[in-house]
Design an enzyme around this catalytic site. Structure first.
Site, PDB file in Angstrom:
ATOM      1  N   ASP A 189       0.899  -1.148   0.000  1.00  0.00           N
ATOM      2  CA  ASP A 189       0.000   0.000   0.000  1.00  0.00           C
ATOM      3  C   ASP A 189       0.941   1.201   0.000  1.00  0.00           C
ATOM      4  O   ASP A 189       1.672   1.414   0.971  1.00  0.00           O
ATOM      5  CB  ASP A 189      -0.869   0.009   1.264  1.00  0.00           C
ATOM      6  CG  ASP A 189      -1.852   1.161   1.233  1.00  0.00           C
ATOM      7  OD1 ASP A 189      -1.429   2.295   0.920  1.00  0.00           O
ATOM      8  OD2 ASP A 189      -3.041   0.942   1.509  1.00  0.00           O
ATOM      9  N   HIS A 190       0.942   1.969  -1.085  1.00  0.00           N
ATOM     10  CA  HIS A 190       2.003   2.976  -1.211  1.00  0.00           C
ATOM     11  C   HIS A 190       1.931   4.050  -0.118  1.00  0.00           C
ATOM     12  O   HIS A 190       2.888   4.771   0.102  1.00  0.00           O
ATOM     13  CB  HIS A 190       2.042   3.581  -2.623  1.00  0.00           C
ATOM     14  CG  HIS A 190       1.023   4.644  -2.873  1.00  0.00           C
ATOM     15  ND1 HIS A 190      -0.250   4.367  -3.307  1.00  0.00           N
ATOM     16  CD2 HIS A 190       1.074   5.989  -2.763  1.00  0.00           C
ATOM     17  CE1 HIS A 190      -0.919   5.487  -3.445  1.00  0.00           C
ATOM     18  NE2 HIS A 190      -0.140   6.504  -3.122  1.00  0.00           N
ATOM     19  N   HIS A 252      -5.790   2.909   1.686  1.00  0.00           N
ATOM     20  CA  HIS A 252      -5.039   4.076   2.147  1.00  0.00           C
ATOM     21  C   HIS A 252      -5.616   4.705   3.424  1.00  0.00           C
ATOM     22  O   HIS A 252      -4.894   4.977   4.379  1.00  0.00           O
ATOM     23  CB  HIS A 252      -4.982   5.141   1.051  1.00  0.00           C
ATOM     24  CG  HIS A 252      -4.461   4.622  -0.257  1.00  0.00           C
ATOM     25  ND1 HIS A 252      -3.518   3.626  -0.342  1.00  0.00           N
ATOM     26  CD2 HIS A 252      -4.751   4.960  -1.540  1.00  0.00           C
ATOM     27  CE1 HIS A 252      -3.250   3.382  -1.617  1.00  0.00           C
ATOM     28  NE2 HIS A 252      -3.985   4.170  -2.362  1.00  0.00           N
TER      29      HIS A 252
HETATM   30  C1  BG6 Z   1      -4.137   5.339  -5.738  1.00  0.00           C
HETATM   31  C2  BG6 Z   1      -5.524   5.501  -6.294  1.00  0.00           C
HETATM   32  O1  BG6 Z   1      -4.015   4.121  -5.051  1.00  0.00           O
HETATM   33  O2  BG6 Z   1      -3.864   6.420  -4.844  1.00  0.00           O
HETATM   34  C3  BG6 Z   1      -5.648   6.821  -7.019  1.00  0.00           C
HETATM   35  O3  BG6 Z   1      -5.814   4.434  -7.190  1.00  0.00           O
HETATM   36  C4  BG6 Z   1      -5.256   7.959  -6.105  1.00  0.00           C
HETATM   37  O4  BG6 Z   1      -6.977   7.015  -7.504  1.00  0.00           O
HETATM   38  C5  BG6 Z   1      -3.903   7.700  -5.455  1.00  0.00           C
HETATM   39  O5  BG6 Z   1      -5.198   9.139  -6.892  1.00  0.00           O
HETATM   40  C6  BG6 Z   1      -3.632   8.736  -4.374  1.00  0.00           C
HETATM   41  O6  BG6 Z   1      -2.318   8.619  -3.930  1.00  0.00           O
HETATM   42  P1  BG6 Z   1      -1.549   9.874  -3.330  1.00  0.00           P
HETATM   43  O7  BG6 Z   1      -0.234   9.307  -2.887  1.00  0.00           O
HETATM   44  O8  BG6 Z   1      -1.435  10.875  -4.448  1.00  0.00           O
HETATM   45  O9  BG6 Z   1      -2.384  10.388  -2.209  1.00  0.00           O
END
Ligand code: BG6
Length: 503
Positions: A189-190, A252
């Site tokens: 999960d990034h 997230h």
């Molecule tokens: C991704 C989603 O996992 O996370 C995207 O699929 C979203 O829709 C993105 O824009 C948001 O990531 P961050 O790091 O820009 O908050």
């Protein structure tokens, strides 16, 4: 100004095998992250990258394409020698899960390469592919004996989305766990690659003053916001069958929630931290259909302007159904049924095409008794918030009341602000470096375990079911560039609360 300390341990020799090597994720994030690790001397001494492609492609063509990606998506100036060394160890191998024989061929080539490069047989398989390919690839890797840990480690990295609901997540976990052991699976999960997210644990548990007040006696409620300015863009096909809830919440937003709400782990290790995170997600109260509808808001954007960008109607986006009922905004009220949090609402909101990009967790403390100021000119006290700002500002803010200088008693809200950039000088990253490095050293603290993925889906399933049943009823339109649907304000207003003003 402090230089951040770098982890010095070099990973074991290994091959880094990328499925989906010709795709966007590999070019945009994986290779630039590997480059940054190489530049920091954090790749193994003996290392090779294998790019798996389905259609015939030579290793030279793959290297050229990855180099182009690296130049386009670099986060810092490229040192040609480092880039050349990294790309020289890229080999393209063909394999397609629809053709099981190709995996036997792949195994032979991989073994030859591993013996030339002396990587000791350690392998990291990175699935940078669409989710439908996860199980078929893992199955073929398992069948061809490539996941068996016979003196060398074998790991599989899986990107999000992990399932599309509780049943499919369970099925995918079941399929993977038939082939390999949980310790071999790294579910990414990034959000856990973000320093500010990792810092929530440190803020809570490396400081003595927060833990005693981190509970229902002192905290009124928690707000978790992930607002985005961008619309759905070219991702209409993916997004229309996904929606804001599935795309952002069980992954997230729940990462943020679990770090904020978990019990202190006995040790700072993967087993202890991941168990506490899973526990708290499992304690989110399951809602029935009526409760789920009452405690949620979903919206869909209509044409408008966010900053300088004109954004069209969601329903007119390429590959989106013209009568789509997919939500591009979701707000939920959740409660956690345990001793620490009973009665403390967690309000979550996320959406696309909003007026501001902001990710933050705001802890609202209970109001001080006002009685003492009743016979003074003070007519109200400001709210006490502790705000953990994740993006775009990275920092922590404490809001408290102070006396306005002067002979008459007057009170106003002020802020104490910490900004990472004022203290630490960090090289810009893709956010994947720590995650990839941790996979290579075998530390899965930042990765999701099967039980927490399932607990996340379990908590959102009632909303998915209730919304599906309700169809277009209750889907609130909002203008692109706005704060989202008005109904989201009502969700808090009926509890006598308001969302924290952003920006
Ligand atoms: C991704 C989603 O996992 O996370 C995207 O699929 C979203 O829709 C993105 O824009 C948001 O990531 P961050 O790091 O820009 O908050």
């Amino acid at each position: 100004m402090t230089e951040p300390s770098t982890k010095k341990q070099k990973p074991d020799p290994c091959s880094f095998v990328i499925f989906g090597a010709t795709g966007d994720l590999t070019h945009r994030l994986v290779i630039p992250a590997l480059y940054n690790l190489a530049a920091g001397d954090l790749l193994p001494e003996k290392f090779c990258v294998v790019g798996i492609a389905r259609k015939g492609m030579s290793s030279d063509e793959m290297r050229d394409s990855l180099m182009k990606g690296l130049k386009q998506y670099k986060t810092r100036p490229i040192d040609d020698a480092v880039a050349k060394r990294l790309l020289e160890c890229v080999t393209c191998i063909e394999a397609d899960p629809k053709d099981p024989g190709s995996f036997d061929g792949m195994r032979e080539r991989l073994e030859k390469l591993e013996s030339n490069r002396a990587t000791g047989g350690n392998r990291l398989f990175y699935l940078a592919t669409p989710p439908v390919a996860f199980a078929p690839i893992a199955k073929q890797l398992g069948r061809a004996g490539m996941l068996k840990e016979d003196g060398a480690w074998r790991r599989l990295v899986v990107e999000k989305p992990f399932g599309t609901d509780l049943a499919s997540a369970k099925m995918l976990n079941g399929e993977l766990l038939k082939i390999m052991d949980e310790h071999q699976i790294y579910r990414i999960d990034h959000y856990l690659g973000k320093e500010t997210v990792q810092n929530i644990l440190v803020l809570r548990f490396a400081n003595g003053m927060f833990e005693p007040i981190w509970n229902r006696d002192h905290i009124d409620h928690v707000q978790i916001t992930v607002d985005e300015k961008i619309g759905v863009g070219h991702r209409g096909n993916f997004y229309d069958s996904t929606g804001a809830l599935r795309d952002m919440v069980p992954n997230h937003l729940f990462q943020l929630l679990s770090l904020v709400a978990m019990e202190p782990p006995a040790k700072f290790n993967a087993q202890a931290v991941r168990s506490e995170k899973a526990e708290v997600l499992a304690a989110i109260q399951t809602q029935n259909e009526a409760e789920a509808l009452k405690n949620s808001v979903r919206g869909q954007y209509q044409a408008g302007k966010s900053g300088d960008a004109e954004i069209g109607d969601y329903r007119k986006t390429e590959e989106v159904k013209p009568d789509s009922t997919t939500e591009t905004y979701a707000a939920l009220k959740l409660t956690i049924d345990n001793w620490r949090w009973a009665g403390v609402p967690f309000y979550l909101r996320t959406g696309k095409a909003l007026g501001i990009k902001r990710t933050e967790v705001a802890i609202k403390f209970k109001q001080a008794p006002f009685a003492m100021f009743r016979d003074t000119p003070v007519d109200r006290l400001s709210q006490n918030y502790l705000v953990i700002a994740i993006e775009p500002t990275e920092g922590i803010t404490l809001q408290f009341n102070t006396k306005v200088p002067g002979p008459v008693i007057n009170i106003d809200g002020v802020e104490m602000k910490f900004r990472y950039k004022d203290y630490f000088q960090a090289e810009p990253t893709t956010g994947y470096e720590t995650l990839i490095y941790d996979c290579m050293i075998g530390d899965n603290i930042l990765f999701q375990r099967a039980d927490s993925v399932e607990a996340g889906w379990q908590a959102v399933q009632p909303f998915l079911d209730a919304w599906k049943k309700a169809g277009s009823k209750g889907l609130e339109p909002y203008k692109a560039g706005s704060e989202g649907p008005d109904a989201a304000n009502e969700l808090l207003k009926r509890d006598g609360r308001i969302w924290r003003k952003l920006g």
